[in-house]
Design an enzyme around this catalytic site. Structure first.
Site, PDB file in Angstrom:
ATOM      1  N   ILE A  60      -3.855  -6.185   9.225  1.00  0.00           N
ATOM      2  CA  ILE A  60      -3.068  -5.123   8.586  1.00  0.00           C
ATOM      3  C   ILE A  60      -3.974  -4.599   7.493  1.00  0.00           C
ATOM      4  CG2 ILE A  60      -1.004  -4.587   7.253  1.00  0.00           C
ATOM      5  CD1 ILE A  60       0.462  -6.732   8.844  1.00  0.00           C
ATOM      6  N   TYR A 114       4.399 -12.418   5.084  1.00  0.00           N
ATOM      7  CA  TYR A 114       3.258 -11.856   4.346  1.00  0.00           C
ATOM      8  C   TYR A 114       2.982 -12.735   3.133  1.00  0.00           C
ATOM      9  CZ  TYR A 114       0.714  -8.289   1.582  1.00  0.00           C
ATOM     10  OH  TYR A 114      -0.204  -7.601   0.822  1.00  0.00           O
ATOM     11  N   THR A 132       0.826  -1.205   0.000  1.00  0.00           N
ATOM     12  CA  THR A 132       0.000   0.000   0.000  1.00  0.00           C
ATOM     13  C   THR A 132       0.858   1.252   0.000  1.00  0.00           C
ATOM     14  OG1 THR A 132      -1.668  -1.244   1.237  1.00  0.00           O
ATOM     15  CG2 THR A 132      -1.928   1.140   1.181  1.00  0.00           C
ATOM     16  N   LYS A 143       0.796 -12.509   7.940  1.00  0.00           N
ATOM     17  CA  LYS A 143      -0.239 -11.691   7.315  1.00  0.00           C
ATOM     18  C   LYS A 143      -0.897 -12.527   6.229  1.00  0.00           C
ATOM     19  CE  LYS A 143      -1.185  -7.473   4.687  1.00  0.00           C
ATOM     20  NZ  LYS A 143      -0.631  -6.279   4.006  1.00  0.00           N
TER      21      LYS A 143
END
Length: 304
Positions: free
Chosen positions: A207, A136, A49, A164
């Site tokens: 998250i 992640y 992001t 994540k």
């Protein structure tokens, strides 16, 4: 019950840019302070992001330093992953030196390592950098899934403290939660639309992209679920649902950059090859943001 290091809401921060493409550090620090004041449990700069793919290594470090300097009492989890283990190690060391409290490490992308390669990659980073680290998994971006057996094996490493989960596979995520219940290993939703369902099966938080513009609602939803108040959590989940869907109508972070701009938090500028949100989607996004703002005004009016 094992105490998890990570629990609650961790906004995946955007990296604001000036109109000429330079990082807007003043806006970045203001965003960090605003989110901390809203009650988030930590901040995650320079992830997907945060447009990490188009930041130089020096810019990565400068963003981490700015966020660390801006906040007072929440951990900063720096995105330092790469498909090159040596590059990820360099970024991780530099982020640690910049004051990061933990690391978020996307699984190696494009070159598609086997599961043994993933284990070696993550163990190398965890052995060399003494910070809590979050694996992640987002196979839609990387082209390779981190299988449950791999995640469970990594959970035994003292520096690998979380996962994540953004695979979209609830069964797989549930298995990882089930098999790591006795570890100090947090499973965090990496998909806003799935945060409440994953909390219901034992995830520890998220998250979050939507938390950039709706941190209070996101914190209230996650906090309610963690406290067992699923009636309130469901209501907030459905309040956020239309906005959450709008934030993924085009590639993240295109819509969230526009949403931040609409809310007065910087320009909508995004680095090439990504482009600004298309006009029809912009109008719908603005309407959803207005709806939530009006609901807040109505609630405050009722409280009086």
């Amino acid at each position: 019950m094992t105490t998890q290091l990570f629990e609650g809401v961790y906004p995946a921060m955007v990296t604001p840019f000036e109109t000429d493409g330079r990082i807007d550090f003043e806006q970045l620090r203001a965003d960090a302070r605003r989110l901390e004041a809203a009650g988030v449990d930590g901040l995650v700069p320079v992830g997907s992001t945060g447009e990490s793919a188009t930041l130089s290594h020096d810019e990565h470090v400068e963003v981490v330093e700015a966020v660390v300097d801006a906040v007072e009492d929440v951990p900063v989890i720096a995105g330092t992953g790469s498909n090159n283990t040596r590059e990820a190690l360099e970024l991780s060391r530099r982020a640690a030196d910049a004051g990061a409290d933990a690391l978020l490490l996307i699984s190696p992308y494009y070159n598609k390592p086997e599961q043994d390669g993933l284990l070696e990659h993550y163990r190398t980073l965890a052995d060399e950098v003494d910070l809590p680290q979050i694996v992640y998994n987002v196979p839609s971006r990387t082209g390779r899934n981190v299988d449950p057996d791999t995640a469970v094996e990594l959970a035994s490493h003292p520096n690998i403290a979380g996962f994540k989960a953004a695979s979209g596979d609830v069964g797989q995520i549930s298995e990882i939660i089930e098999r790591t219940r006795d570890e100090a290993f947090a499973v965090l939703s990496g998909d806003d639309g799935m945060t409440l369902p994953l909390l219901s099966i034992g995830a520890d938080g998220c998250i979050s992209v939507v938390a950039n513009v709706e941190p209070e609602r996101t914190c209230a939803m996650v906090g309610s679920a963690l406290a067992g108040d699923y009636e309130r959590a469901r209501r907030l989940h459905h309040e956020l649902g239309p906005l959450t869907r709008q934030l993924f109508v085009e590639t993240n972070p295109i819509p969230i950059k526009e949403a931040m701009h609409i809310r007065g938090h910087g320009t909508p500028h995004i680095r090439s090859p990504l482009t600004r949100l298309s006009e029809p989607h912009r109008e719908t996004l603005e309407a959803e943001l207005r709806r939530l703002a009006e609901a807040d005004l109505k609630d405050r009016g009722g409280a009086r």
